[in-house]
Design a protein around this motif. Structure first.
Motif, mmCIF file in Angstrom:
data_model
loop_
_atom_site.group_PDB
_atom_site.id
_atom_site.type_symbol
_atom_site.label_atom_id
_atom_site.label_comp_id
_atom_site.label_asym_id
_atom_site.label_seq_id
_atom_site.Cartn_x
_atom_site.Cartn_y
_atom_site.Cartn_z
ATOM 1 N N LEU A 313 0.828 -1.354 -0.064
ATOM 2 C CA LEU A 313 -0.094 0.075 -0.078
ATOM 3 C C LEU A 313 0.676 1.149 0.073
ATOM 4 O O LEU A 313 0.734 2.236 -0.805
ATOM 5 N N LEU A 314 2.016 1.209 0.655
ATOM 6 C CA LEU A 314 2.804 2.545 0.822
ATOM 7 C C LEU A 314 3.384 2.644 -0.442
ATOM 8 O O LEU A 314 3.619 3.720 -0.828
ATOM 9 N N GLY A 315 3.914 1.604 -1.014
ATOM 10 C CA GLY A 315 4.331 1.745 -2.419
ATOM 11 C C GLY A 315 3.486 2.116 -3.616
ATOM 12 O O GLY A 315 4.002 2.554 -4.545
ATOM 13 N N ALA A 316 2.203 1.879 -3.326
ATOM 14 C CA ALA A 316 1.121 2.312 -4.406
ATOM 15 C C ALA A 316 0.645 3.680 -4.186
ATOM 16 O O ALA A 316 -0.041 4.279 -5.072
ATOM 17 N N LEU A 317 1.023 4.491 -3.156
ATOM 18 C CA LEU A 317 0.629 5.811 -3.014
ATOM 19 C C LEU A 317 1.286 6.634 -4.153
ATOM 20 O O LEU A 317 2.311 6.483 -4.319
ATOM 21 N N PRO A 318 0.804 7.695 -4.471
ATOM 22 C CA PRO A 318 1.247 8.600 -5.475
ATOM 23 C C PRO A 318 2.298 9.383 -4.740
ATOM 24 O O PRO A 318 2.561 9.644 -3.776
ATOM 25 N N PRO A 319 3.612 9.022 -5.466
ATOM 26 C CA PRO A 319 4.809 9.245 -4.991
ATOM 27 C C PRO A 319 5.044 10.805 -4.579
ATOM 28 O O PRO A 319 6.087 11.184 -3.781
ATOM 29 N N GLU A 320 4.605 11.551 -5.406
ATOM 30 C CA GLU A 320 4.759 13.048 -5.389
ATOM 31 C C GLU A 320 3.798 13.860 -4.363
ATOM 32 O O GLU A 320 3.974 14.878 -4.101
ATOM 33 N N SER A 321 2.947 12.960 -3.577
ATOM 34 C CA SER A 321 2.029 13.462 -2.615
ATOM 35 C C SER A 321 2.557 13.466 -1.075
ATOM 36 O O SER A 321 3.465 12.685 -0.866
ATOM 37 N N GLN A 322 2.468 14.561 -0.391
ATOM 38 C CA GLN A 322 2.737 14.449 0.837
ATOM 39 C C GLN A 322 1.755 13.607 1.574
ATOM 40 O O GLN A 322 0.478 13.667 1.239
ATOM 41 N N SER A 323 2.318 12.774 2.535
ATOM 42 C CA SER A 323 1.564 11.996 3.449
ATOM 43 C C SER A 323 1.646 11.971 4.503
ATOM 44 O O SER A 323 2.796 12.390 5.203
#
Length: 353
Positions: A313-323
């Protein structure tokens, strides 16, 4: 380290917090701590600051700390100062130190995607949950969506009141034009939204599920055929039930896993994966349609997933987004995953990394 879009937030009399200030300096941030410390409320405050909307309640009175007259939130987003205050005199918005700004101008600044355990209702709950999912996305990506939705809901409420009171048909019909005009736009836009979300959701489900799950979604309109014709054909049913029985307030999303209805045939773990995939699709559509990656708020969503799915799941998050993540335990996160960690206890934040 690059500065994240949300650089700080200050809370006053919000939920359980008399006062707290938090400066963020990393693209990925985690809040950890025991239960009932306010981790969810801190994420909620970020959402309310940026989107003027709580993902947990529709009543602003729920957000006010007990015994106080109102709450205040201030923050810095991409070097833009913003603030919202809510008390007995109503809501007041400030942008760049200028008070009285319009909500449309305020909301144009930032985008958000919220993840929580209750997202499983997207799969097993009623259609209203899935409509809210589409509306939260539409308001953030389609300029006219918010006004169109409000105008439709206003016409629907007025029409339903007349039907409930058994008023003459000519009075009811006085609201048909705004209902149909705005309803047609909503259905067209929701059709486009589901089409845009479909490949993103399918990819995320396959990735998180380890290539074992095939997810598909389709738009299910709340009116069969043309809306004006469906409205006319439903007159007898309206008079019997005394409410408007067709239109976008009856829209839904069909969700299918490996060709079967997910609400009935997917396991609990698969349902959670689907819900997360829908939220990831929402985030990726915001990024592709606006050119601006949304802030991701992830509220303790990891407990029901096995460690493999959590890290995928962490790897699927949009990489440019702040989380910003809230979780009770961190022992499952891969050690090389870059993240600033804070602990919340007794109403105070302390950096652990």
């Amino acid at each position: 380290m690059n500065r994240p879009p949300l650089q700080e937030i200050r809370l006053r009399d919000f939920r359980c917090f008399p006062s707290i200030e938090w400066k963020l300096d990393a693209p990925a941030t985690c809040i950890t701590g025991a239960n009932a410390q306010g981790k969810t409320s801190l994420l909620e405050a970020v959402c309310v600051l940026l989107r003027l909307q709580s993902p947990r309640t529709t009543s602003t009175s729920d957000l006010v700390r007990v015994g106080t007259p109102g709450f205040g939130l201030q923050g810095l987003w991409q070097d833009h100062s913003m603030a919202v205050r809510q008390d007995g005199d109503g809501r007041r918005l400030t942008l760049e130190s200028k008070p009285g700004v319009r909500s449309s101008d305020y909301l144009a600044l930032a985008r958000v995607t919220w993840f929580s355990n209750s997202d499983q209702e997207l799969v097993v709950g009623g259609g209203s949950t899935r409509r809210r999912y589409l509306d939260f996305l539409g308001v953030q990506t389609i300029p006219a969506y918010r006004k169109c939705l409000r105008d439709y809901e206003r016409a629907l409420r007025s029409r339903n009141l007349l039907l409930k009171d058994n008023r003459p048909r000519r009075e009811v019909a006085g609201f048909d034009t705004p209902l149909v005009e705005n309803g047609n736009v909503l259905m067209q836009e929701r059709t486009r939204l589901v089409e845009a979300l479909r490949p993103h959701a399918a990819f995320a489900a396959s990735w998180i599920g380890g290539n074992n799950e095939s997810l598909s979604i389709d738009y299910q309109p709340g009116a069969a055929g043309a809306f004006p014709d469906a409205l006319e054909a439903s007159r007898a049913e309206e008079e019997r039930l005394r409410q408007t029985v067709c239109g976008p307030h009856r829209d839904d999303i069909g969700i299918f896993l490996n060709g079967l209805p997910a609400g009935s045939f997917a396991s609990e773990g698969q349902q959670r994966t689907i819900a997360l995939s829908l939220k990831i699709a929402q985030a990726r559509h915001i990024e592709s349609s606006t050119g601006q990656p949304p802030l991701l708020l992830l509220d303790d969503i990891f407990g029901e997933l096995d460690p493999g799915r959590r890290n995928r799941l962490l790897g699927a998050l949009p990489p440019e987004s702040q989380s910003i993540l809230a979780t009770t335990f961190l022992d499952w996160i891969e050690p090389d995953f870059p993240m600033r960690v804070w602990t919340l206890s007794g109403g105070g934040l302390r950096s652990l990394s």
